[in-house]
Every structure is written in C-alpha cells, then in structure tokens.
Design a protein around this motif. Sequence first.
Motif, short mmCIF file in Angstrom:
data_model
loop_
_atom_site.label_atom_id
_atom_site.label_comp_id
_atom_site.label_asym_id
_atom_site.label_seq_id
_atom_site.Cartn_x
_atom_site.Cartn_y
_atom_site.Cartn_z
N SER A 39 52.69 -19.71 -0.81
CA SER A 39 52.40 -18.72 -1.86
C SER A 39 52.77 -17.32 -1.38
O SER A 39 53.30 -16.50 -2.14
N GLY B 87 55.68 -14.73 -2.96
CA GLY B 87 55.48 -13.30 -3.22
C GLY B 87 56.54 -12.45 -2.57
O GLY B 87 57.03 -11.47 -3.16
N PHE C 237 46.70 -17.37 -5.86
CA PHE C 237 47.14 -16.07 -6.36
C PHE C 237 46.94 -14.99 -5.31
O PHE C 237 47.76 -14.09 -5.16
N THR C 238 45.83 -15.09 -4.56
CA THR C 238 45.56 -14.09 -3.52
C THR C 238 46.68 -14.05 -2.49
O THR C 238 47.17 -12.98 -2.13
N PHE D 77 49.82 -12.61 -4.05
CA PHE D 77 49.71 -11.16 -4.18
C PHE D 77 49.90 -10.48 -2.83
O PHE D 77 50.54 -9.42 -2.74
N ILE E 159 53.60 -10.30 -2.14
CA ILE E 159 54.25 -9.26 -2.94
C ILE E 159 53.91 -7.87 -2.41
O ILE E 159 54.79 -7.02 -2.19
N PHE E 160 52.61 -7.63 -2.20
CA PHE E 160 52.16 -6.29 -1.81
C PHE E 160 52.70 -5.89 -0.44
O PHE E 160 53.25 -4.79 -0.27
#
Length: 243
Positions: free
Chosen positions: A36, A40, A226-227, A230, A233-234
């Motif tokens: 995941s 991201g 999702f965490t 994210f 991505i961040f």
Amino acid sequence: MEFWLSFVFVIGFVILHLISKRMKFIKMVPRSRLLSIVGGIAVAYVFLHLLPELGEYQAELEGEIENAFWSFLEHHIYLIAMVGLAIFYGLEKVVKLSKKRGANGENRPSSGVFWIHIGSFTVYNAIIGYLLIREEFSGPWGMFFFFVAMGVHFITNDKSLGETHKEEYDKYGRWLLATSIFAGWFIGVLTEVNEMVISLLVAFISGGIILNVMKEELPEERESSFTAFFIGIFTYSILLFLL
C-alpha cells in the motif's frame, strides 16, 4: 555520468523482476502495508512529476508541429494518458473473464490471454526502460526518484501478475519483463526520438501506472491499508517537493 547511472538503475530493475517472487513477506491478501505504501509512492510520482511534465511538453510543443493529427495531440496530450488507462483496464477485464471461464475449474486465464497480458506489460516495461535513458531528469536525484517510484511499482505488478498467472508467470513472464526493460533501455542508448514521441510515451505510461495502482488498492478483497497508502503518498510528495 548519466549513462552509467542509468545502466546501474536498469540492472536494478532487472534484478527486482527476478527476485520479487522471493519476497514472501509481501502478501497480496490481506494486502501487505508495504504494498500500500508502494502504491502511494507510484501515485505521488505520477501526479506530482509525470503529469506536470506533460503540461510542460504541451507548452513547449505548441505551434511546432505542422501535421494536423499530431498537432491535435499536441493540444490534448492528456488524451493519451486516458487511452493508456483505458487499455490496461480493458486488459484486466479480459483477464478476469478468462479466469471465470478457466478449463477444468482452474481459476486462471487461458494461455492466449496470458501472452496478451504479458505482452502488454512487456511493451510497458520497454517504454519505462527507454525513458530511463532518454527522459530529461533534473540531475542524478531526479533519475533516482524515477528508479524508486518505478522499482516499487514493478514489485506490485510482479506480485499481481504472479498471483494471476502462477506457474506461467514464473516460467516465462518475469523473464520477459526483465529482458524487455533492458531492451527498452538499450534501444534508448542507440536511438533518440523527438520530444513529441517522448511526451506521448510519458502520457501513456502515466495512464497505465494510475490504473495498475488503483486496481490493486481499491478492491475490497485486497484489504488494503489507507493509512499505509497515505503515508506513501505524503512521504514521497515531500521528497519530490524538496527535489
């Protein structure tokens, strides 16, 4: 300097394809948090680097092309990204349909669909290999960030293709993908095309990356985090802004 750096990175891509099957700690279901995060990273790279770069290409090429068809694309370069996304979406639908019709109750695509699917990713990889040597990076760090984003993206693709095609992927697929990315790089060493073609390749790959990441992250059965997505991505966005 850039030539030898690109050579090191393309060898790194080849190694990733060959060893990804041995990464037993990366689970597809429930989805590994690492995968995941990887998704991201790839999304951040596409939206913060590749797509803005398409805008720059479009601005630079405006008015430079006389042919009516290419002139149209010059003003609608994002159309190619959409086409790339649509093509890979269509391929995924074909693969899923073939799995449902699997002979002898086997939940796997037919041999013909396997070769079509792997063939599309062979072209996909060759384009990325070509861009590794022909893309205009902002120095060694720019090439490094490209390598990281595409490298982790390859791990996701390899895991997904291995899960879908099983023994056929291990026997043929991973070797084709490893070879194709080196072949694309080697073609880039020998030949150079104009900026219009480069922009089309970048657009097509952008659409493909977006679809391939989303199809791995969005389905409920993947049990994605999702965490973790994210965080990927961040964190990568911050690094790209610093670059």
